[in-house]
Design a protein around this motif. Structure first.
Motif, PDB file in Angstrom:
ATOM      1  N   THR A 441       0.828  -1.209   0.000  1.00 34.45           N
ATOM      2  CA  THR A 441       0.000   0.000   0.000  1.00 34.45           C
ATOM      3  C   THR A 441       0.856   1.250   0.000  1.00 34.45           C
ATOM      4  O   THR A 441       0.562   2.212  -0.689  1.00 34.45           O
ATOM      5  N   SER A 660      -1.953   2.946   6.303  1.00 38.44           N
ATOM      6  CA  SER A 660      -1.921   1.652   6.953  1.00 38.44           C
ATOM      7  C   SER A 660      -3.344   1.164   7.250  1.00 38.44           C
ATOM      8  O   SER A 660      -3.732   0.070   6.852  1.00 38.44           O
ATOM      9  N   SER A 663      -5.716   0.641   4.015  1.00 36.30           N
ATOM     10  CA  SER A 663      -5.013   0.043   2.887  1.00 36.30           C
ATOM     11  C   SER A 663      -5.967  -0.605   1.884  1.00 36.30           C
ATOM     12  O   SER A 663      -5.715  -0.598   0.684  1.00 36.30           O
TER      13      SER A 663
END
Ligand code: ADP
Ligand code: MG
Length: 709
Positions: A441, A660, A663
């Motif tokens: 990602t 994060s 993603s």
């Protein structure tokens, strides 16, 4: 430009804050200085960092210390002023609802509060419960006379904004910021342009952008808030990906390159007769990806990510052979002399087997050698050159450079890459090798303009490195263990932290540690090397070489050995003050061992004082050797900004989305952007016009977008 035109092309979001009715110039200046907010749009993108839940009323009996804030309705009694003199006064009242009683207390602004408090009527109070004398109380609660209307207005999620001390002094606390945003929303209502077509919005089930701005700042329910978040996160991630992918595609059109038409005899000879091992499936896949790229007359810009030891070198070498078979030269550039040396030594073994000429060029190459090398490069006799930044010098001219490998690219700037490109009539294909695995990602975002290959498989037969965490008190046992390993003929790394702010201290630690080690490991039985930042590069090199040649058994170092050094006989990596290292650094360090056939160990030494994050880092290291997993954890712990330092932070200018946590959405946005660009590369279809307009709008703001790798 006529005034009509001017308004036509300027979105209400670009209205300067100074034009906001009722906003004092002083406040506008402060918002600009402290929050970088100059326009309505900037202001609306100052998203709350949390919300206070005022959607429900609690009963006194429900209060627990887990609740950050409570909102209650009830009556006041026993209103009392006690104490006297400045700072000693306090105002107390007893609050009662159907379920129980609660003390309220004020130490400040007493006069003002006192006027409001009246016994016998209903109040809405709101505050943070704390325990005092084994009872709950509320200090400085917000308080309002209850009316049905107020109850309805109060019952929402209250936004909380980040503010600074100087803002608070100008009444721009969270409430103040909220008030400014409310004015902006009022002024812009009905005019905030939609960035995606009705059709797309419908398909994606997203609320209109304008509504999202209202709902993120003034949600009346959790579901409104989540609708707004969804829309605004999409907004950030989708346009980020659309922009990156468009640049990538345009580059591919613009960046003419050399087409390597064939796989020739040299490649085939190496592949069939000299490959020292079977390639892993991951290596084969990546070589195929590269092959497909270089066959096209478009410059390749590909990043190969692979954990330490995953075998990137052979992939780079075989790619170079593709160039040579087609009449081109290739070069490999490494960030340090030590690394360039190692690459050279490694590649030479392969190259010699198939009669391909290869040479090394670094800062310490002798003048005489350089002259020869320059000539051979220009005549085309020399096929592969390995080196450091020295390769960039203007004097280094190629007959026909076609392929460039860059190791650990983050140490090379864009300008330097451009220098390499200029060494032929068309830019050579570029393969970047990175041993710092980063989550897909993040890679997709950071390197949106590069294509990415991943070697996610280690060659077979490797023994996984055993990692242990030890406290300082266990040092004797650790040192005895080292002695055993050395007795078996192995070598040891001992690494000390080097953090710039406390370089002095680090140096002292290193030296103290070194003395301590000398006492434990005295000559003539033991020999130690030491390498740190204060040594001249010649001395560093000398010490490294002694270790490489197994003349010393222990390498004591600061993190200078972090990148790429290869000593297969080293079986133990000891990291001192391991709590001070980041996860990716620890992983890199661990990768220095486990390169030979022996069982290898990584030992993380720490003090007893460990932060929660440090504990997670250590546990992660002990429990896994998977670089991608480690990178995911690192990203979660530190956020993407830190992961790559200041570099490329522009690409991660995200206000609400989190690479994060979001993603999945990011991956989805990328797919969607790709799908749209496949169908309509120029964004000319009516349903894409808005996308195009919005991209142009963004492009005006982000000047350097094309520069992020
Ligand atoms: P890195 O990805 O860290 O640069 P290297 O290319 O240095 O890794 O490879 C690490 C070691 O593994 C080298 O000694 C290399 O010869 C060996 N190696 C690479 N690929 C294979 C493979 N497919 N099978 C066995 N050994 C391999
Ligand atoms: Mg390598």
């Amino acid at each position: 430009m006529s005034i009509v035109n001017y308004f036509w092309c300027v979105s209400v979001l670009n209205t300067p804050l100074t034009a906001l009715p009722g906003l004092q110039p002083k406040k506008a200046a402060l918002l600009k200085k402290e929050c970088g907010a100059e326009t309505y749009g900037d202001m609306l993108r100052l998203f709350p960092f949390r919300y206070v839940d005022r959607t429900r009323f609690y009963l006194v009996s429900e209060i627990s210390d887990e609740l950050p804030f409570v909102q209650l309705v009830g009556k006041l009694s026993s209103i009392q002023l006690t104490g006297s003199g400045k700072g000693k006064e306090r105002l107390t009242a007893v609050f009662t609802d159907q379920s129980g009683k609660l003390d309220l207390v004020w130490f400040q602004g007493i006069k003002w509060v006192q006027d409001k408090l009246k016994p016998g009527i209903d109040f809405i109070i709101f505050g943070k419960p704390t325990v005092f004398n084994n009872k709950f109380n509320l200090a400085h609660p917000e308080i309002e006379v209850f009316t049905a209307e107020k109850a309805a207005r109060a019952s929402k999620l209250q936004p909380v904004y980040n503010t600074s001390e100087s803002m608070k002094r100008q009444w721009l606390d969270s409430k103040g910021v909220s008030a400014v945003i409310t004015s902006v929303l009022r002024a812009a209502a009905g005019q905030i342009p939609e960035t995606i077509s009705e059709q797309l919005r419908g398909q994606l089930q997203l609320i209109p952008l304008e509504r999202a701005y209202f709902q993120i700042h003034q949600p009346v329910s959790a579901s409104e808030l989540s609708e707004a978040e969804q829309r605004l996160k999409f907004e950030e991630l989708f346009f980020l990906q659309l922009r990156l992918l468009r640049i990538n595609r345009q580059n591919k059109k613009l960046l003419k390159g050399f087409a390597f038409e064939k796989i020739g005899t040299i490649f085939n000879d190496f592949f069939k007769n000299h490959l020292p091992f079977d390639l892993t499936n991951a290596q084969k896949r990546v070589i195929k990806e590269i092959r497909a790229d270089v066959a096209k007359p478009i410059q390749m810009n590909r990043l190969v990510q692979g954990d330490v030891g995953s075998g990137k070198t052979i992939v780079a070498f075989m790619s170079m052979l593709m160039a040579i078979d087609n009449g081109y030269q290739a070069c490999l550039m490494a960030p340090t002399e030590i690394l360039a040396n190692q690459h050279y030594e490694g590649l030479k073994i392969f190259a010699e087997k198939i009669g391909v000429t290869i040479r090394l060029l670094t800062g310490s190459s002798k003048k005489k050698d350089r002259t020869i090398l320059h000539e051979e490069l220009e005549s085309g006799e020399l096929k592969i050159i390995v080196g450091t930044h020295a390769l960039l010098e203007d004097k280094v001219k190629f007959q026909n450079l076609g392929f460039v490998v860059i190791d650990e690219q983050h140490r090379f700037g864009v300008a330097q890459r451009a220098k390499l490109w200029a060494k032929n009539v068309l830019p050579p294909h570029v393969l970047i090798m990175s041993a710092t695995p980063i989550p897909r990602t993040l890679a997709m975002t950071l390197y949106g303009d590069l294509d990415i290959s991943v070697i996610d498989e280690l060659p077979p037969g490797r023994k996984p490195i055993t990692t242990r965490h030890h406290y300082e008190t266990e040092r004797p046992a650790v040192f005895n263990f080292i002695k055993k390993e050395i007795a078996l003929g192995r070598q040891i790394y001992i690494v000390y932290p080097l953090i710039e702010e406390s370089e002095q201290l680090d140096y002292k630690n290193l030296m103290d540690g070194y003395e301590h080690l000398e006492a434990w490991f005295p000559p003539p039985d033991y020999h130690l090397s030491i390498v740190h930042g204060r040594l001249k590069s010649k001395d560093k090199e000398f010490e490294m070489q002694r270790f490489v040649k197994n003349q010393t058994q222990i390498m004591v170092a600061t993190t200078v050995i972090e990148v790429g050094v290869n000593v297969p006989n080293a079986s133990v990596m000891i990291v001192e003050s391991a709590e001070r290292f980041g996860l990716s650094q620890l992983h890199q360090l661990r990768g220095r061992v486990g390169r030979g056939a022996d069982q290898s160990y990584c030992i993380l030494m720490t003090s007893y004082k460990l932060s929660r994050e440090a504990k997670i880092r250590l546990e992660t290291m002990v429990s896994t050797t998977d670089g991608f997993k480690i990178a995911e954890t690192d990203l979660e712990l530190r956020g993407p900004g830190d992961l790559h330092g200041t570099m490329q932070s522009g690409a991660l200018d995200l206000q609400i989305a989190d690479i994060s946590r979001d993603s999945k959405l990011l991956a989805y946005c990328r797919e969607l952007a790709n799908y749209i660009l496949d169908k309509d590369p120029e964004l000319e279809l009516p349903e894409h016009l808005r996308l195009k307009e919005h991209l142009q709008e963004i492009a005006k703001k982000k000047v350097n977008w094309g520069q992020i790798s």
